[in-house]
Write an enzyme that holds these catalytic residues in place. Structure first.
Site, mmCIF file in Angstrom:
data_model
loop_
_atom_site.group_PDB
_atom_site.id
_atom_site.type_symbol
_atom_site.label_atom_id
_atom_site.label_comp_id
_atom_site.label_asym_id
_atom_site.label_seq_id
_atom_site.Cartn_x
_atom_site.Cartn_y
_atom_site.Cartn_z
ATOM 1 N N MET A 123 0.816 -1.208 0.000
ATOM 2 C CA MET A 123 0.000 0.000 0.000
ATOM 3 C C MET A 123 0.857 1.267 0.000
ATOM 4 S SD MET A 123 -3.021 -1.101 2.655
ATOM 5 C CE MET A 123 -4.000 0.371 2.338
ATOM 6 N N HIS A 124 0.221 2.383 -0.281
ATOM 7 C CA HIS A 124 0.748 3.743 -0.082
ATOM 8 C C HIS A 124 1.827 4.185 -1.066
ATOM 9 C CE1 HIS A 124 -1.321 3.019 3.629
ATOM 10 N NE2 HIS A 124 -0.347 2.326 4.176
ATOM 11 N N ASP B 279 -2.675 -4.871 0.259
ATOM 12 C CA ASP B 279 -2.236 -6.189 0.719
ATOM 13 C C ASP B 279 -2.904 -6.628 2.013
ATOM 14 O OD1 ASP B 279 -0.885 -4.308 2.248
ATOM 15 O OD2 ASP B 279 1.117 -5.065 1.790
#
Length: 492
Positions: free
Chosen positions: A78-79, A237
């Site tokens: 992520m991110h 995830d």
């Protein structure tokens, strides 16, 4: 019918081939480099993700009828910030979730704008790993590149774009960008304005189980797949891992011992931790979840084993550990700074309590215990919000260690359930692909059919008491060292 789940991780991409009954037919993986240009920085080349996916698909589909593949979906780190120019070329290496360069930018959001305001707009506060602070950093430090941005994407969504031609994302992954109104599941125009971007630069939003479109004909030909293959949005995830462990429905909890460590609690309703120490994100099943995240979980153990004592025999090292609950050595697992609950990019890893009697096994145990203590911090926050947690489902590479699962059970005083499938995000992504292709009515129906508990590790009351005392010591170490961490960073 076959479905492909793609787990785009930090160190490798794993591809899971699953049939319509939830059976895993084959798994393939490809590693790729991780770059650390400066202390606390973490980057990757999106081309490496794509190349790993393509070569992984070649292996995955080598001995099957490729026409049986109906859908592909994703679980991804992520991110991470992936930026494209007007011709959809990648402008610079992706800045990853565990990158800690955005301390000043987070202070701008949390202090100048105000944490309460940011939380009102997004359901969360700014953390250094989130995507919006990375954009501000680019604006402040690489303005020429920032000015060329046409599209802003997340790691797994870059793969989905390469496969489908659609600039897409899903609600769970978008939740971690700090640009998304989690409650209403839409982009926050005000957050975009505060960050200096236009919402048109962001991807089209889908639920995790929705198809974004068909595979591009040229890519289908390259991979030898049918042009009818559907590309399904997928999930971050953690949400994909929750699908893969059946962590769905109100109050279910899973703990991931992956590169990062997470405590994932599913909920039917939108709610926000008043202190914003737990993230509030949309879930892959169409509802919501709380998420506590530490940055160095299994990666702490990997660092200790690979880099410090120089061995790949993880099980062998753990076999030397004879007693639990009696270790006088403590480990703070803050190798890349920390998110929950400290939100401090300056935090660093620490061993404390060393003496001439300290053994190699003591320090190995301290690493496993330190990660477990840090994960308990998130459990305690959830409990303070009135959420009753008496059992967890465990996933990730660390879940393969019976010793680590036993430590978790006693540190947290919960029952630890191990399930029939340990593939986590990749398996969850394959389930989302099946739902997106209409094989199952919804995510819950698929998970209920595929996933069940195979083993439970119960806490031992004697060990629980011993670990309670040591957890309180662990909690006291970080506050005492905060000024020291700041001084260390000043010298770097």
């Amino acid at each position: 019918m076959l479905f492909v789940g793609v787990d785009l991780g930090t160190s490798s991409v794993k591809l899971v081939l699953m049939d319509e009954n939830g059976n895993i037919i084959k798994i393939a993986s490809r590693e790729y480099p991780l770059y650390f240009p400066k202390t606390g920085w973490s980057e990757q080349n999106p081309a490496d993700w794509w190349n790993g996916f393509v070569t992984g698909m070649e292996e995955l589909t080598k001995d099957i009828n490729k026409d049986d593949i109906r859908g592909i979906s994703f679980g991804g780190q992520m991110h991470g910030l992936v930026i494209l120019d007007e011709d959809d070329n990648v402008l610079r290496p992706a800045i990853l979730w565990n990158d800690g360069r955005t301390g000043k930018e987070c202070d701008y959001y949390n202090k100048t704008i105000g944490r309460e305001k940011i939380s009102e707009l997004t359901g969360n506060m700014a953390f250094t790993g989130f995507t919006a602070p990375k954009l501000l950093w680019l604006k402040n430090n690489e303005p020429e590149i920032f000015g060329k941005i046409s599209k802003i994407m997340l790691p797994k969504d870059y793969l989905a774009y390469r496969l489908s031609g659609v600039h897409c994302t899903d609600v769970s992954d978008a939740s971690g960008m700090l640009l998304f109104d989690v409650k209403n599941k839409c982009w926050s125009e005000e957050m975009c304005e505060l960050t200096g971007i236009k919402s048109s630069m962001l991807a089209k939003i889908f639920e995790s189980y929705e198809a974004v479109g068909n595979i591009l004909p040229s890519v289908a030909e390259e991979l030898g797949l049918s042009k009818d293959v559907l590309i399904v949005a997928g999930a971050g995830d953690n949400a994909a891992g929750a699908v893969g462990t059946g962590t769905l429905g109100h109050g279910m909890c899973s703990v991931s011992l992956g590169t990062s460590g997470t405590v994932f609690i599913s909920t039917n309703d939108y709610a926000v931790d008043p202190n914003n120490t737990m993230h509030t994100f949309a879930h892959a099943d169409g509802k919501y979840h709380f998420l506590g995240c530490m940055l160095s979980a299994a990666s702490s153990n990997k660092w200790w084993m690979d880099e410090i004592i120089g061995t790949k025999d993880y099980a062998g090292e753990q076999s030397k550990i004879e007693k639990l609950g009696e270790n006088s050595v403590y480990y703070l697992p803050y190798l890349m700074g920390e998110r929950t609950p400290h939100n401090n990019a300056n935090a660093r890893g620490v061993f404390a309590g060393l003496s001439l009697n300290t053994s190699r096994a003591d320090m190995t145990l301290a690493v496993l215990e330190g990660v477990s203590y840090a994960l308990r911090d998130s459990i305690e926050i959830a409990r303070s919000l009135g959420i009753e947690i008496s059992r967890i489902r465990v996933l990730g590479g660390g879940a393969k260690s019976p010793l680590w699962c036993r430590i978790l059970a006693n540190v947290m005083n919960v029952s630890v359930d191990r399930i029939n499938c340990e593939e986590g995000p990749g398996y969850g992504a394959a389930i989302l692909a099946a739902v997106g292709c209409g094989v199952y009515e919804n995510v819950q129906a698929a998970a209920d059919k595929f996933i069940y508990v195979t083993d439970t590790i119960e806490p031992d009351s004697v060990l629980v008491e011993k670990y309670e005392k040591r957890y309180q010591v662990f909690k006291s170490i970080y506050p005492a060292l905060v000024p020291v961490f700041d001084k260390i960073v000043e010298t770097e």
